[in-house]
Design a protein around this motif. Structure first.
Motif, short mmCIF file in Angstrom:
data_model
loop_
_atom_site.label_atom_id
_atom_site.label_comp_id
_atom_site.label_asym_id
_atom_site.label_seq_id
_atom_site.Cartn_x
_atom_site.Cartn_y
_atom_site.Cartn_z
N THR A 122 0.83 -1.21 0.00
CA THR A 122 0.00 0.00 0.00
C THR A 122 0.85 1.25 0.00
N LEU A 123 1.94 1.24 0.79
CA LEU A 123 2.82 2.40 0.84
C LEU A 123 3.46 2.66 -0.51
N ALA A 124 3.93 1.62 -1.19
CA ALA A 124 4.59 1.78 -2.48
C ALA A 124 3.61 2.24 -3.56
N SER A 125 2.35 1.83 -3.47
CA SER A 125 1.37 2.21 -4.49
C SER A 125 0.72 3.56 -4.23
N SER A 126 0.97 4.16 -3.07
CA SER A 126 0.36 5.44 -2.73
C SER A 126 1.19 6.59 -3.29
N ASP A 127 0.74 7.81 -3.02
CA ASP A 127 1.43 8.99 -3.50
C ASP A 127 2.48 9.51 -2.51
N VAL A 128 2.88 8.69 -1.56
CA VAL A 128 3.92 9.08 -0.61
C VAL A 128 5.24 9.24 -1.37
N PRO A 129 6.05 10.25 -1.03
CA PRO A 129 7.33 10.43 -1.72
C PRO A 129 8.17 9.15 -1.71
N ARG A 130 8.88 8.92 -2.81
CA ARG A 130 9.64 7.67 -2.99
C ARG A 130 10.77 7.54 -1.96
N ARG A 131 11.34 8.62 -1.51
CA ARG A 131 12.42 8.51 -0.52
C ARG A 131 11.89 7.96 0.80
N ILE A 132 10.66 8.34 1.17
CA ILE A 132 10.06 7.78 2.39
C ILE A 132 9.78 6.30 2.20
N THR A 133 9.25 5.93 1.04
CA THR A 133 8.98 4.50 0.76
C THR A 133 10.28 3.70 0.81
N ALA A 134 11.34 4.22 0.19
CA ALA A 134 12.62 3.50 0.20
C ALA A 134 13.18 3.36 1.62
N THR A 135 13.03 4.42 2.40
CA THR A 135 13.56 4.36 3.78
C THR A 135 12.82 3.33 4.62
N LEU A 136 11.49 3.32 4.58
CA LEU A 136 10.72 2.37 5.37
C LEU A 136 10.89 0.94 4.86
N ALA A 137 11.01 0.79 3.52
CA ALA A 137 11.24 -0.56 2.99
C ALA A 137 12.60 -1.08 3.45
N SER A 138 13.60 -0.21 3.47
CA SER A 138 14.93 -0.63 3.95
C SER A 138 14.89 -1.00 5.43
N MET A 139 14.16 -0.23 6.22
CA MET A 139 14.04 -0.55 7.64
C MET A 139 13.34 -1.89 7.84
N SER A 140 12.28 -2.13 7.06
CA SER A 140 11.57 -3.41 7.17
C SER A 140 12.46 -4.57 6.74
N LEU A 141 13.23 -4.36 5.67
CA LEU A 141 14.14 -5.41 5.21
C LEU A 141 15.19 -5.71 6.26
N ALA A 142 15.78 -4.66 6.82
CA ALA A 142 16.81 -4.87 7.84
C ALA A 142 16.22 -5.51 9.09
N GLY A 143 15.05 -5.06 9.51
CA GLY A 143 14.43 -5.64 10.70
C GLY A 143 14.09 -7.10 10.51
N THR A 144 13.54 -7.45 9.35
CA THR A 144 13.20 -8.85 9.08
C THR A 144 14.45 -9.71 9.03
N PHE A 145 15.52 -9.19 8.42
CA PHE A 145 16.78 -9.95 8.36
C PHE A 145 17.33 -10.21 9.76
N VAL A 146 17.35 -9.19 10.59
CA VAL A 146 17.90 -9.35 11.94
C VAL A 146 17.09 -10.36 12.74
N VAL A 147 15.76 -10.24 12.68
CA VAL A 147 14.91 -11.16 13.45
C VAL A 147 15.08 -12.59 12.96
N MET A 148 15.10 -12.80 11.63
CA MET A 148 15.27 -14.15 11.09
C MET A 148 16.65 -14.71 11.44
N TYR A 149 17.66 -13.85 11.39
CA TYR A 149 19.00 -14.32 11.72
C TYR A 149 19.09 -14.73 13.18
#
Length: 418
Positions: A101-128
């Motif tokens: 939903t965030l990626a398909s919305s009109d939110v600025p792309r830099r915010i989308t990239a930042t939150l996606a990176s945080m989610s990716l990093a958080g998921t990696f850390v938890v899985m590791y």
């Protein structure tokens, strides 16, 4: 069949609160229920690990999962909640749908990239951290497995959301362009209708002017001869017969000109009136109409009716366009008609001058002879207006007005080429 932007807005806004459609609201509520159920189940192991009552863990999971209902209104908040509960190993559906939903919305792309990176990093850390003690292998396998899971849960929904958002914006842009084109076409249609109405009005005016010039002069002379015929019928039968013959000749000439004009109009194929058809409808009239060379015969008719007319021609007559020839003739004709109507018994001088790039004409009558009786000819007041329209339509100059001795003068200058 297309619909305008206002119609689409009216059709699309039927949902409650921030939803545009009811089905969107139903979908989000359904996803929120599923997410709440998932997080409630995942809240049980989280309660055991955190050392809190199970009921509290389940309630926490329900609240966290239910935030998915707000994904269209506050997508950033939903993704932040999903990132915040990542260490608790809950909210996988919340994270996936929230990122989409965030990626398909009109939110600025830099915010989308930042939150996606945080989610990716958080998921990696938890899985590791969770797989490091469960998998009996070297650390490389754990890292690869953690990266794979983190990428699988983060990248696909982001890419899909970016694609859907770009597609939606493209469709909106196409709809706006279609609406703009529709408005332009409507405006062009209105302008075309205005031009067509203007063309029809101009053509009716031109036809009325031709009819006036053809009929007024001949009929005026017929009335003058008829009055003379009535006056001399008993005293001079020979002159009465001559006047009667002249009346008949002029009537036949008027009918001939009317038939020629109507024949040209009937010969035109019935097409919608437009600006391009306004002038061609009367081309035949200009081609077959009177010319400057017939002015002497025109003056002779007025002399026969008893008017004292002097014709003064200067310069050699070159070849003029048909419109110039007919306009010059009609100006002199209408001026002579006005002399018959308003200046009976007055002397009239017709002057015609051929110059290098123009032809000039002037019809001037002296003061009225008080002994001459008014012929009683009706006047519609359109003679001078018609002459002015003809001359100005060809780019010429037209002047009319009273003279110092009480007469009246009509002058016109027509360019040889427009």
């Amino acid at each position: 069949m297309t619909s305008t932007g206002e119609e689409r807005d009216g059709m699309g806004r039927d949902g409650p609160w921030w939803w545009e459609r009811r089905r969107s609201a139903a979908l989000d509520v359904g996803l929120g229920v599923v997410s709440a159920a998932e997080c409630a189940v995942e809240g049980v192991p989280f309660a055991h690990e955190a050392g809190i009552p199970v009921a509290l863990g389940v309630l926490f999971g329900i609240v966290v999962g239910a935030t998915l209902v707000l994904r269209r209104r506050w997508p950033i908040a939903v993704v932040l909640v999903a990132i915040a509960v990542t260490p608790a190993a809950m909210g996988f559906l919340l994270a996936v749908v929230g990122l989409y939903t965030l990626a398909s919305s009109d939110v600025p792309r830099r915010i989308t990239a930042t939150l996606a990176s945080m989610s990716l990093a958080g998921t990696f850390v938890v899985m590791y951290m969770r797989t490091r003690g469960d998998v009996e292998a070297d650390g490389t396998l754990v890292i690869v497995l953690s990266v794979f899971v983190a990428v699988a849960l983060t990248v696909p929904p982001v890419l899909l959301g970016l694609y859907i958002g770009a597609r939606r914006r493209l469709m909106e842009s196409l709809h706006e362009r279609a609406d703009s084109l529709e408005r332009e076409l409507s405006l062009l249609a209105d302008r075309a209708e205005e031009r067509a109405e203007w063309a029809r009005t101009e053509e009716r005016t031109r036809i009325a002017r031709e009819m006036h010039d053809v009929v007024a002069h001949r009929v005026s002379l017929m009335v003058v001869h008829a009055a003379a015929l009535q006056a001399v019928a008993a005293k001079d039968p020979v002159k009465a017969v001559r006047n009667a013959a002249l009346v008949g000749d002029m009537g036949r000439q008027a009918l001939t000109e009317l038939r020629e004009m109507l024949g040209v109009l009937r010969a035109e194929s019935p097409k919608p009136a437009s600006a391009s058809l306004a002038r061609p409808a009367l081309v035949g009239i200009f081609e077959d109409g009177p010319s400057i060379g017939e002015l002497e015969a025109l003056v002779g008719q007025s002399r026969t009716a008893g008017m004292v007319v002097e014709l003064d021609v200067r310069g050699e007559c070159p070849d003029y366009p048909a419109e110039v020839e007919q306009t010059a003739y009609r100006v002199v004709q209408e001026a002579l008609t006005n002399c018959h109507k308003h200046a009976p018994g007055a002397k009239v001088v017709v002057r015609l001058a051929h110059r290098d790039a123009e032809v000039a004409m002037q019809v001037e009558n002296g003061p009225c002879d008080g002994k001459a009786a008014e012929p009683g000819l009706p006047s519609g007041g359109n003679g001078l207006v018609g002459m002015r329209e003809r001359v100005l339509g060809l780019g010429g100059v037209f002047v009319s007005g009273s003279t110092e001795d009480g007469g009246f003068k009509v002058s016109a200058v027509l360019p040889r080429e427009r």
